[in-house]
Design a protein around this motif. Structure first.
Motif, PDB file in Angstrom:
ATOM      1  N   LEU A  15      -9.641 -17.729  19.960  1.00 31.52           N
ATOM      2  CA  LEU A  15      -9.032 -17.880  21.222  1.00 31.52           C
ATOM      3  C   LEU A  15      -9.267 -19.018  21.891  1.00 31.52           C
ATOM      4  CD1 LEU A  15     -10.302 -14.145  22.111  1.00 31.52           C
ATOM      5  CD2 LEU A  15      -7.951 -14.947  21.843  1.00 31.52           C
ATOM      6  N   VAL A  16     -10.629 -19.595  21.771  1.00 32.42           N
ATOM      7  CA  VAL A  16     -10.880 -20.910  22.434  1.00 32.42           C
ATOM      8  C   VAL A  16     -10.056 -21.996  22.091  1.00 32.42           C
ATOM      9  CG1 VAL A  16     -12.847 -22.429  23.003  1.00 32.42           C
ATOM     10  CG2 VAL A  16     -13.132 -19.846  23.296  1.00 32.42           C
ATOM     11  N   GLY A  17      -9.866 -22.019  20.623  1.00 31.85           N
ATOM     12  CA  GLY A  17      -9.091 -22.906  20.287  1.00 31.85           C
ATOM     13  C   GLY A  17      -7.917 -22.945  20.534  1.00 31.85           C
ATOM     14  N   ALA A  18      -6.969 -22.009  20.908  1.00 36.68           N
ATOM     15  CA  ALA A  18      -5.547 -21.774  21.377  1.00 36.68           C
ATOM     16  C   ALA A  18      -5.881 -22.103  22.732  1.00 36.68           C
ATOM     17  CB  ALA A  18      -5.263 -20.243  21.280  1.00 36.68           C
ATOM     18  N   ALA A  19      -6.737 -21.820  23.578  1.00 34.01           N
ATOM     19  CA  ALA A  19      -7.152 -22.253  24.965  1.00 34.01           C
ATOM     20  C   ALA A  19      -7.132 -23.735  25.163  1.00 34.01           C
ATOM     21  CB  ALA A  19      -8.159 -21.709  25.450  1.00 34.01           C
TER      22      ALA A  19
END
Length: 450
Positions: A15-19
């Motif tokens: 999720l953070v990588g996508a963010a």
């Protein structure tokens, strides 16, 4: 007692990588609209995205060193800075706050992306790590898809603030989830970190042992061989550094990790190789619309082609690396992806159009993007506790390749056929280097087996 993989950590990281990618590419599809709303030029809006690869080249190694020494703290810091950057953009409705938020998030990006191998190594069992790295990498590309979708929905000047609010909410939620799922060390966290590249440190290569490049060697393969020879003195230093500090003491473990990472011939070869596929993908993503426009491809159609390209890359990155590792065909996949990319670029040079654009650029995304998780999985398998530094070297090389190739292709933007042929040549240059990895990968696999 056998320790089990903790997949929630991979979900939080994903999720953070996508963010990070969502913040990076928020304005990629609405450059003209954003320029009009904020009263700046289109090139100024372009800098909101360009600041990310520029700072990545500078910060990749320092961030990798931080991850190797304080993994969870560094990763959480990256997540918090990403969310903070997204929130800063909401403070004022002007370009200054946008740029400040982008710079803050761009500082965070290396802390997050360099951690893809480390999160898998600490929270997943060895058999699950290739899958974890593939999922984590695919999520990075998925963030690009989300960015393109949002820019396709919020297309007017009045709706841009809504897009920024949605992005900020996503970043904050992703950060909260990551902090919760990594609140404790992973079950595979090394209690007493060992020297990375243990086999390499035990038997460092010398300049005399380095293989000479064949007379007819391809530039990419020759560059990798000469890189090995040039860094041969570092090999002995890396072994000495690893032995003297043990990578677990307080005596400058960062210095030993960097020396060991760059002193390893396989890592150097992977860094050289990363320049080429990264470069082609970044250049294609940046200039596809301009290069296809003379062939009658509209901006909207080009955006759709690029969206399909990234979606294909997400699917390919999530599936292909897992199958490739199981069949021990890493080198073969790299050769196939580079060759197919070159042929696709030649097709675009000869017969540009809507149909060929869809076919060729989708094929590039499907086969070229999975090369990244494959390379990162090799790095994780090779490096041990210095995976953050080594991954940083790979990401730095890739971003550097992207900047160089994008500049070259940008100079040829008024000559589409020549630009596509240059990208084809760049992909082909790397094929012998990818083929030459077959033996080192086989040796690495045999060393990792009990």
């Amino acid at each position: 007692m056998r320790m089990r993989s903790q997949w929630p950590a991979i979900v939080g990281y994903s999720l953070v990588g996508a963010a990070t990618q969502l913040v990076w590419l928020n304005f990629a599809g609405v450059t003209t609209v954003a320029a009009a709303r904020y009263g700046v030029s289109e090139s100024a809006i372009g800098w909101l995205a360009q600041v990310f690869p520029l700072l990545y080249v500078v910060l990749a190694i320092p961030c990798g060193l931080l991850l190797d020494r304080w993994f969870r703290a560094a990763l959480i810091t990256g997540a918090v800075l990403t969310a903070a950057g997204a929130l800063v953009r909401l403070i004022g409705d002007d370009f200054t706050w946008l740029l400040a938020g982008q710079i803050l998030a761009s500082i965070a990006q290396p802390l997050v992306l360099n951690a893809v191998t480390g999160i898998a190594g600490r929270y997943l069992s060895e058999k699950d790590r290739p899958t974890g790295i593939a999922v984590g990498t695919a999520s990075i590309f998925a963030g690009m898809v989300i960015a393109f979708l949002l820019s396709a929905i919020f297309t007017t000047a009045s709706t841009l603030p809504t897009m920024l609010w949605i992005t900020a909410a996503f970043c904050v939620l992703a950060t909260a989830i990551l902090i919760f799922v990594v609140r404790r060390p992973g079950p595979f966290e090394p209690a007493h970190p060992a020297t990375p590249f243990a086999d390499f440190a035990d038997a460092p290569l010398t300049a005399q042992q380095e293989p000479a490049a064949p007379a007819d060697a391809n530039p990419a393969e020759a560059a990798a061989v000469h890189a090995d020879a040039a860094a041969a003195p570092i090999d002995a230093q890396a072994a000495h550094a690893g032995a003297s500090i043990g990578f677990g003491s307080s005596s400058r473990p960062d210095r030993g990790a960097l020396a060991a990472a760059w002193g390893d011939p396989l890592i150097r070869r992977l860094c050289v190789l990363a320049l080429f596929p990264f470069g082609v993908f970044v250049a294609m993503s940046t200039f596809a619309q301009a290069l296809l426009e003379p062939a009658g491809v509209s901006g909207g159609t080009a955006s759709t082609i690029l969206l399909v390209n990234v979606i294909a890359g997400v699917l390919g990155s999530a599936i292909i690396p897992i199958l490739v590792v199981r069949r021990r065909a890493e080198s073969t996949l790299l050769v196939v992806s580079l060759t197919a990319t070159a042929l696709a670029c030649v097709l675009l040079a000869i017969a540009p159009g809507v149909l060929t654009g869809f076919v060729a650029i989708t094929l590039i995304g499907l086969l070229l993007l999975p090369a990244l998780p494959i390379v990162l999985e090799l790095v994780e398998r090779r490096t041990g506790e210095a995976e953050g530094t080594a991954a940083g070297l790979i990401w730095m090389s890739g971003n550097l390749g992207g900047l160089i190739v994008a500049v070259v292709v940008g100079l040829l933007v008024d000559h589409p056929s020549a630009a596509f042929l240059v990208m084809a040549a760049i992909a082909l240059i790397a094929v012998p280097g990818a083929r030459a990895l077959r033996r080192p990968i086989a040796e690495l696999r045999s060393q990792s087996q009990p």
